[in-house]
Scaffold this motif. Structure first.
Motif, PDB file in Angstrom:
ATOM      1  N   MET A   1      22.949  13.045   2.197  1.00  0.00           N
ATOM      2  CA  MET A   1      21.627  13.068   1.540  1.00  0.00           C
ATOM      3  C   MET A   1      21.934  12.231   0.154  1.00  0.00           C
ATOM      4  N   LEU A   2      22.548  13.035  -0.662  1.00  0.00           N
ATOM      5  CA  LEU A   2      22.184  12.435  -1.455  1.00  0.00           C
ATOM      6  C   LEU A   2      23.147  11.033  -2.018  1.00  0.00           C
ATOM      7  N   SER A   3      23.553  10.329  -0.783  1.00  0.00           N
ATOM      8  CA  SER A   3      24.087   8.885  -1.297  1.00  0.00           C
ATOM      9  C   SER A   3      22.685   8.122  -0.468  1.00  0.00           C
ATOM     10  N   GLY A   4      21.503   9.006   0.156  1.00  0.00           N
ATOM     11  CA  GLY A   4      20.168   8.393  -0.101  1.00  0.00           C
ATOM     12  C   GLY A   4      19.450   7.718   1.428  1.00  0.00           C
ATOM     13  N   GLN A   5      20.533   8.224   2.701  1.00  0.00           N
ATOM     14  CA  GLN A   5      20.100   8.764   3.891  1.00  0.00           C
ATOM     15  C   GLN A   5      19.195   9.004   4.267  1.00  0.00           C
ATOM     16  N   LYS A   6      18.308   8.587   5.323  1.00  0.00           N
ATOM     17  CA  LYS A   6      18.044   9.306   5.484  1.00  0.00           C
ATOM     18  C   LYS A   6      17.664   9.922   6.545  1.00  0.00           C
ATOM     19  N   VAL A   7      16.824  11.132   7.185  1.00  0.00           N
ATOM     20  CA  VAL A   7      17.221  11.547   8.328  1.00  0.00           C
ATOM     21  C   VAL A   7      17.654  11.067  10.073  1.00  0.00           C
ATOM     22  N   TYR A   8      17.210   9.760  10.434  1.00  0.00           N
ATOM     23  CA  TYR A   8      17.354   9.688  11.500  1.00  0.00           C
ATOM     24  C   TYR A   8      19.189   9.010  11.219  1.00  0.00           C
ATOM     25  N   GLU A   9      19.309   8.359   9.914  1.00  0.00           N
ATOM     26  CA  GLU A   9      20.679   7.892   9.747  1.00  0.00           C
ATOM     27  C   GLU A   9      21.414   8.459   9.718  1.00  0.00           C
TER      28      GLU A   9
ATOM     29  N   LYS B   1      13.207   9.929  -4.658  1.00  0.00           N
ATOM     30  CA  LYS B   1      14.555   9.194  -4.859  1.00  0.00           C
ATOM     31  C   LYS B   1      15.043   8.599  -5.947  1.00  0.00           C
ATOM     32  N   GLU B   2      13.946   8.357  -6.969  1.00  0.00           N
ATOM     33  CA  GLU B   2      14.186   8.237  -8.419  1.00  0.00           C
ATOM     34  C   GLU B   2      14.809   9.600  -9.217  1.00  0.00           C
ATOM     35  N   PHE B   3      14.200  10.516  -8.870  1.00  0.00           N
ATOM     36  CA  PHE B   3      15.036  11.598  -9.398  1.00  0.00           C
ATOM     37  C   PHE B   3      16.884  11.862  -9.100  1.00  0.00           C
ATOM     38  N   ARG B   4      16.787  12.245  -7.752  1.00  0.00           N
ATOM     39  CA  ARG B   4      18.304  11.473  -6.908  1.00  0.00           C
ATOM     40  C   ARG B   4      19.027  10.863  -7.826  1.00  0.00           C
ATOM     41  N   LYS B   5      19.014   9.587  -7.426  1.00  0.00           N
ATOM     42  CA  LYS B   5      19.207   8.542  -8.321  1.00  0.00           C
ATOM     43  C   LYS B   5      19.723   8.788 -10.193  1.00  0.00           C
ATOM     44  N   ASP B   6      19.076  10.334 -10.298  1.00  0.00           N
ATOM     45  CA  ASP B   6      19.200  10.554 -11.803  1.00  0.00           C
ATOM     46  C   ASP B   6      20.192  10.947 -11.560  1.00  0.00           C
ATOM     47  N   VAL B   7      20.046  12.170 -10.622  1.00  0.00           N
ATOM     48  CA  VAL B   7      20.624  13.576 -10.733  1.00  0.00           C
ATOM     49  C   VAL B   7      21.672  14.242  -9.481  1.00  0.00           C
TER      50      VAL B   7
ATOM     51  N   VAL C   1      21.381  28.112  -8.144  1.00  0.00           N
ATOM     52  CA  VAL C   1      20.494  27.076  -9.373  1.00  0.00           C
ATOM     53  C   VAL C   1      20.546  25.819  -8.488  1.00  0.00           C
ATOM     54  N   SER C   2      21.692  25.494  -8.340  1.00  0.00           N
ATOM     55  CA  SER C   2      22.225  24.052  -8.155  1.00  0.00           C
ATOM     56  C   SER C   2      21.559  23.312  -6.974  1.00  0.00           C
ATOM     57  N   ARG C   3      21.407  24.657  -6.272  1.00  0.00           N
ATOM     58  CA  ARG C   3      20.782  23.410  -5.039  1.00  0.00           C
ATOM     59  C   ARG C   3      19.179  23.642  -5.182  1.00  0.00           C
ATOM     60  N   ILE C   4      19.028  24.891  -5.953  1.00  0.00           N
ATOM     61  CA  ILE C   4      17.524  24.642  -6.225  1.00  0.00           C
ATOM     62  C   ILE C   4      16.813  23.144  -6.891  1.00  0.00           C
ATOM     63  N   ILE C   5      17.979  23.070  -8.290  1.00  0.00           N
ATOM     64  CA  ILE C   5      18.252  21.488  -8.813  1.00  0.00           C
ATOM     65  C   ILE C   5      17.923  20.545  -8.594  1.00  0.00           C
ATOM     66  N   LEU C   6      19.064  20.502  -6.928  1.00  0.00           N
ATOM     67  CA  LEU C   6      19.352  19.740  -6.489  1.00  0.00           C
ATOM     68  C   LEU C   6      18.098  19.030  -5.458  1.00  0.00           C
ATOM     69  N   GLY C   7      17.133  19.996  -4.834  1.00  0.00           N
ATOM     70  CA  GLY C   7      16.215  19.648  -4.364  1.00  0.00           C
ATOM     71  C   GLY C   7      16.780  20.162  -3.073  1.00  0.00           C
ATOM     72  N   LEU C   8      17.798  20.716  -2.830  1.00  0.00           N
ATOM     73  CA  LEU C   8      17.998  21.340  -1.671  1.00  0.00           C
ATOM     74  C   LEU C   8      17.819  22.375  -1.399  1.00  0.00           C
ATOM     75  N   LEU C   9      17.379  23.256  -1.656  1.00  0.00           N
ATOM     76  CA  LEU C   9      16.536  24.650  -1.257  1.00  0.00           C
ATOM     77  C   LEU C   9      15.380  24.601  -2.429  1.00  0.00           C
ATOM     78  N   GLU C  10      14.410  25.358  -1.860  1.00  0.00           N
ATOM     79  CA  GLU C  10      13.080  25.415  -2.382  1.00  0.00           C
ATOM     80  C   GLU C  10      12.932  27.043  -3.377  1.00  0.00           C
ATOM     81  N   ALA C  11      12.256  26.819  -4.445  1.00  0.00           N
ATOM     82  CA  ALA C  11      12.259  28.249  -5.775  1.00  0.00           C
ATOM     83  C   ALA C  11      11.396  29.067  -5.159  1.00  0.00           C
ATOM     84  N   SER C  12      11.667  30.083  -5.274  1.00  0.00           N
ATOM     85  CA  SER C  12      10.120  31.041  -4.808  1.00  0.00           C
ATOM     86  C   SER C  12       9.727  30.970  -6.195  1.00  0.00           C
ATOM     87  N   GLU C  13      10.111  30.848  -7.263  1.00  0.00           N
ATOM     88  CA  GLU C  13       9.198  31.279  -9.023  1.00  0.00           C
ATOM     89  C   GLU C  13      10.278  29.796  -9.928  1.00  0.00           C
ATOM     90  N   GLY C  14       9.051  29.854 -10.812  1.00  0.00           N
ATOM     91  CA  GLY C  14       9.709  29.137 -11.797  1.00  0.00           C
ATOM     92  C   GLY C  14       9.518  27.489 -12.039  1.00  0.00           C
TER      93      GLY C  14
END
Ligand SMILES: Nc1ncnc2c1ncn2[C@@H]1O[C@H](COP(=O)(O)OP(=O)(O)OP(=O)(O)O)[C@@H](O)[C@H]1O
Ligand SMILES: Nc1ncnc2c1ncn2[C@@H]1O[C@H](COP(=O)(O)OP(=O)(O)OP(=O)(O)O)[C@@H](O)[C@H]1O
Ligand SMILES: [Mg+2]
Ligand SMILES: [Mg+2]
Lengths: 288, 332, 320
Positions: free
Chosen positions: A173-181, C87-93, C55-68
């Motif tokens: 995911m962090l490599s930017g893969q889309k779900v189907y990829e 995508k912009e954010f992923r690129k930066d973090v 905490v780290s998974r929430i920052i990365l957007g892999l998990l949704e926060a309940s509040e904050g």
């Protein structure tokens, strides 16, 4: 080719591979058959094997050898269709349920479970009785496909569930893969081995089902298959009358087919077992 | 007095790569003398052969691992017995009773689908015939757990219900319930956080001081060695390259590799720049000729490239394998 | 003074755990706030099960926060809807993970991930240019030849961890989240990885959120530290202040638990091993009350506020 060479080091595989190759060659030979199998009484009836009729002739006045080649072709085509389409359904359902989770998962799995508990044989008997003449090998293959995916879908789903929790999913995911990829590149390589090993099992099952239905007289008896050959031989009382070549041919071919499919499935699943596969990937490279 | 020693022990993995045999020299000519009533630590980089050495000491040699040469001897009833000369039955008898093993990632010792009690029962039944369950099984096990400060209730939990640290402590308890003379532990704390780590180490120490037995412990955490080991052996690429008391290893490391290892340890209160040895450990399939550390060593000479230094005593009780201190070569 | 790169405000995450009939709410992260500045190495430390990974998974957007809320360069990233902004954010973090052996798919060659990252975030195809990839690999002391056509099983843990860092660097992120990057590697590799963080910070101005329970490396590399315990940040401030003279009893205990690599400095006391993690999470008031040597009656009942004393924020009634 490297894969084949590797596999051929396994005696079981070599044997099964040889038998299967012979069967396939026989199936291909059917295209060169001098006789049309829908026409009866083209050769003298009930002749024992001889130089002219290698496997003799039957009471319908057909050459058993050429009938056999067509039967092998038809049974194999049916089995491949059943295996192929059931795999497609299994992969789609398994990956989707495992990856999406939640409501999608629950819905798909309840459908899946109904297919698992469904009594297949009575339904097939019913369908056979209704469709009878319209039932060609393709239709039968597709029908069997509908009943043959559920177990595998479950396996693939649980595999996907655990893959989703593995860290490389996050890397992807962090490599930017889309779900189907993600699904095709990351998960499918894990799923394919399950699928190819069970595809062979599934062919095994499909051939068995066809034989059962034909012996019960519940399929299109005008099409030569391993099952219908047995059906005709039995209904003309070939055994009783001493025409052993007529009944023995489909029985021996079926046994050979079953044994080779079984051995193929065993050695292929051994080969594709991810653990040994990973080891092989590692060590095979050390040579360089 | 040594309880366990090895002479010229060589254990290689033999792998078959497309019909060609290759040797991974994971343990290459190791001489050890483990004393009674001591905690012996083994340290070294990942992949240098620590686990392999320990498995060999335990006699757990299964293909692709093969013992190529050398002996492992246990002292039993004042005599030394070569374990590779023992039959399987004898080997099974002494395992866990005389010597026990806490494997790396040892969660696998506990049966995941059975309560912890079952693992204990299974374990003890394999060694003792139990006639009176209450007297001969339940009470001793409970006493053992209490002595180690573990709650008796854990017997009725499933492994997955316990935290990682608790599970690891249960494994230690299991491995010591038959009161073995020697306990070997492979990275017993690596996956645990500092607090749990401390709990497990405390437990091992308690076990040792009450049984007065020997512990051989592998870990790459030098802090743990500093805390509990009496002597430490440093392994590098399949060989023992230094061995001394804990104080000596930390206070006066001789081998350049050990010096790097000790010098690179971070400490609270010290922000000075620290580097580890440059480069990476060598392949054990094709180790460099001569001293295996020379490609990474800034004090290497031509001699180091040509011959392998032998592990010899440099100062009383302090052995090192380095031409900086002694010219003794390994005879090949 | 440099500006805030990321600001986490009142982050809370509630999990529902337990079986179908005995559901309980577990506040894995409870009102957590901290901020990371440009070119800063920030450590989040604490024992297992204190909410660091959450905490780290929430920052990365892999998990949704309940509040904050999480403000990244002033913008609340929780409201990002559009794919482009995500995508912009992923690129930066970017992030690296704990277990280097699990970071890459064992059935794919690792170089694939490098090409994909370049393609997906920079839009550069590997057949056109691999400069970015080579630069990233050089930064971690590797070359493309080292990784070409190789599967994860052909690398050591340390090498894999470096490749993983290189992959994250390809997008030239401003923030790298490293969740226990060294807990699975041995002492010598450990130092080369944390040194790499320092170097990247000095050379490229990278900020790192370094999650660990290894306080010694935390002290060595980081500028700021926050100590987490069962969902709360119990103490935060500059790493020297917090670790040289810890204030919160939990920080003290954590510091004492470290096995110092010095045989003259062995543990002299014993640790008290505690209630289960779940039970501690369920406590009212201070979660450390069950193990704290200075516990008072009020600790068990009152909501504990934060107190600021000489530049350090402590969640403990002793400092009222
Ligand atoms: N089953 C095996 N087949 C082939 N080689 C192996 C096998 N197991 C281990 N090795 C190799 O033997 C060497 C020593 O491995 P060993 O597990 O003993 O290392 P270790 O010092 O315990 O490392 P770690 O700290 O990572 O546990 C390594 O190079 C490893 O790759
Ligand atoms: N998906 C989830 N569902 C339910 N509970 C969860 C989930 N993820 C984490 N938790 C719980 O939240 C708490 C905090 O977990 P987290 O993984 O954030 O801790 P951590 O500090 O990263 O610990 P570690 O050092 O072990 O990685 C734990 O009690 C954990 O069991
Ligand atoms: Mg090991
Ligand atoms: Mg975590």
């Amino acid at each position: 080719m490297a894969v084949l060479r590797e596999l051929l080091r396994d005696g079981k595989f070599t044997f099964a591979f040889t038998v299967m190759s012979i069967l396939i060659i026989l199936a291909i030979l059917s295209f060169f058959s001098p006789y049309d199998m829908s026409i009866w009484n083209v050769v003298p009836r009930d002749m024992p094997p001889s130089a002219e009729y290698i496997l003799g002739t039957n009471s319908k006045g057909q050459d058993v050898f050429w009938e056999m080649t067509v039967a092998i072709k038809n049974s194999l085509i049916m089995a491949v269709i059943a295996a192929f389409f059931s795999r497609l359904i299994a992969i789609a359902v398994g990956l989707l349920a495992g990856f999406k989770g939640g409501m999608t998962d629950r819905t798909l799995m309840s459908i899946n479970d109904s297919f698992i508990v469904l009594p297949v044989l009575p339904i097939l008997i019913l369908l056979g009785a209704i469709l009878k003449e319209r039932l060609n090998m393709i239709v039968l293959g597709l029908i069997l496909a509908i009943f043959g995916w559920a177990w595998d879908a479950r396996l693939i789903r649980s595999q996907t569930l655990s893959l989703r929790e593995r860290e490389f999913t996050n890397t992807a995911m962090l490599s930017g893969q889309k779900v189907y990829e993600l699904i095709f590149k990351e998960y499918l390589p894990f799923v394919i081995p399950i699928v190819s090993a069970t595809a062979i099992n599934n062919m095994f099952w499909a051939v068995g089902m066809e034989v059962t239905m034909a012996i019960l007289g519940l399929s299109n008896l005008t099409i030569p298959t391993l099952g219908t050959m047995m059906h005709w031989a039995i209904s003309y009382q070939a055994m009783l009358l001493g025409y052993w070549w007529w009944i023995a041919t489909p029985v021996v071919v079926s046994v050979l087919l079953f044994v080779s499919l079984y051995l193929l499935s065993v050695s292929v699943s051994q080969y594709l077992d991810p653990r040994t596969r990973i080891q092989r990937i590692g060590t095979a490279k050390v040579v360089k | 007095m040594s309880v366990l020693n090895t002479e010229g022990l060589k254990a290689y993995y033999i792998i078959d790569v497309l019909g060609e045999k290759r040797y991974v020299r994971a343990v290459d000519d190791v001489d050890l003398e483990i004393r009674e009533n001591e905690i012996y630590g083994i340290a070294g980089e990942s992949g240098c052969g620590k686990t392999t050495l320990i498995k060999t000491l335990f006699g757990m040699v299964e293909p692709p691992l093969n013992v190529m040469d050398g002996k492992v001897k246990y002292k039993m009833n004042a005599e030394y017995a070569d374990i590779f000369a023992m039959d399987n039955k004898r080997m099974r008898e002494i395992r866990w009773e005389y010597i026990s093993y806490i494997p790396q990632g040892s969660m696998s010792v506990l049966n995941p689908v059975q309560k912890v009690r079952y693992s204990f029962e299974h374990f003890i039944k394999a060694h003792r015939r139990i006639r009176n369950k209450e007297e001969e099984f339940i009470k001793p096990v409970e006493r053992h757990l209490q002595a180690l400060g573990l709650p008796v209730q854990i017997l009725d939990s499933y492994p997955h219900q316990l935290s990682g640290g608790m599970r690891q402590r249960v494994t230690v308890a299991l491995a010591t319930v038959l009161q073995p003379k020697i306990i070997i532990a492979d990275e017993p704390t690596t996956a645990l956080d500092v607090v749990m780590q401390r709990g497990v180490i405390q437990l091992l120490k308690d076990v040792q001081s009450s049984l007065k037995n020997t512990i051989i412990m592998v870990t790459h955490d030098m802090g743990i060695h500093a805390n509990i080991a009496d002597r430490i052996g440093i392994m590098y690429a399949g060989k023992m390259i230094e061995e001394a008391s804990t104080e000596e290893i930390f206070g006066n490391p001789l081998h350049p590799y050990t010096q790097y290892l000790i010098g690179s340890l971070p400490k609270i209160g010290d922000k000075s720049y620290k580097t580890s040895a440059p480069g990476a450990p060598p392949s054990l399939i094709n180790p460099p000729e001569g001293c295996r550390f020379y490609p990474r060593c800034d004090r290497a000479t031509d001699e180091c490239k040509a011959a392998i230094p032998k592990l010899v005593e440099i100062e009383p009780g302090h052995k090192a394998a380095c031409f900086l201190y002694s010219g003794v070569k390994e005879d090949e | 003074m440099s500006s805030k790169l990321i600001e986490v405000n009142g982050l809370t995450k509630v999990f529902r755990v337990g079986s179908l009939f005995s559901r309980v709410r577990l506040t894995a992260v409870d009102n957590v706030s901290f901020d990371i500045k440009d070119a800063d190495i920030y450590t989040l430390a604490g024992e297992s099960g204190s909410g660091k990974t959450t905490v780290s998974r929430i920052i990365l957007g892999l998990l949704e926060a309940s509040e904050g809320e999480i403000l990244y360069k002033g913008k609340n990233i929780m409201n990002i809807k559009s794919e482009r902004e995500k995508k912009e954010f992923r690129k930066d973090v970017q992030a690296i993970f704990q277990n280097p052996f699990e970071t890459f798919n064992p059935l794919r060659t690792v170089e694939n991930y490098l090409y994909e990252t370049q393609k997906n975030f920079l839009g550069v195809d590997a057949s056109d240019s691999i400069d970015g990839i080579e630069q990233a690999l050089t930064a971690v002391g590797l070359t493309l030849d080292d990784v070409k056509e190789k599967y994860p099983s052909e690398f050591s843990g340390g090498q894999l961890q470096r490749i993983s860092i290189a992959r994250a660097l390809i997008t030239q992120p401003s923030l790298l989240i490293a969740d226990e990057p060294v807990s699975m590697v041995d002492a010598s590799l450990r130092m080369s990885i944390v040194n790499l963080f320092k170097e990247l910070k000095d050379r490229y101005g990278l900020s790192v959120l370094y999650i660990t329970h290894d306080l010694a490396t935390a002290y060595y590399v980081s500028d700021k530290i926050a100590i987490m315990f069962r969902g709360n940040i119990v103490e935060k401030g500059s790493v020297e202040k917090v670790l040289d003279s810890p204030k919160h009893p939990y920080t003290k205990m954590l510091k004492e638990s470290i096995a110092q690599p010095d045989p003259r400095d062995k543990w002299d006391s014993r640790v008290d091993l505690h209630l289960t993690e779940r039970e501690e999470y369920m406590l009212k008031g201070c979660k450390f009350a069950g193990r704290c040597p200075h516990v008072m009656e009020r600790c068990r009942t009152e909501e504990i506020p934060d107190f600021d004393i000489d530049g350090v924020t402590v969640k403990c009634l002793l400092y009222q």
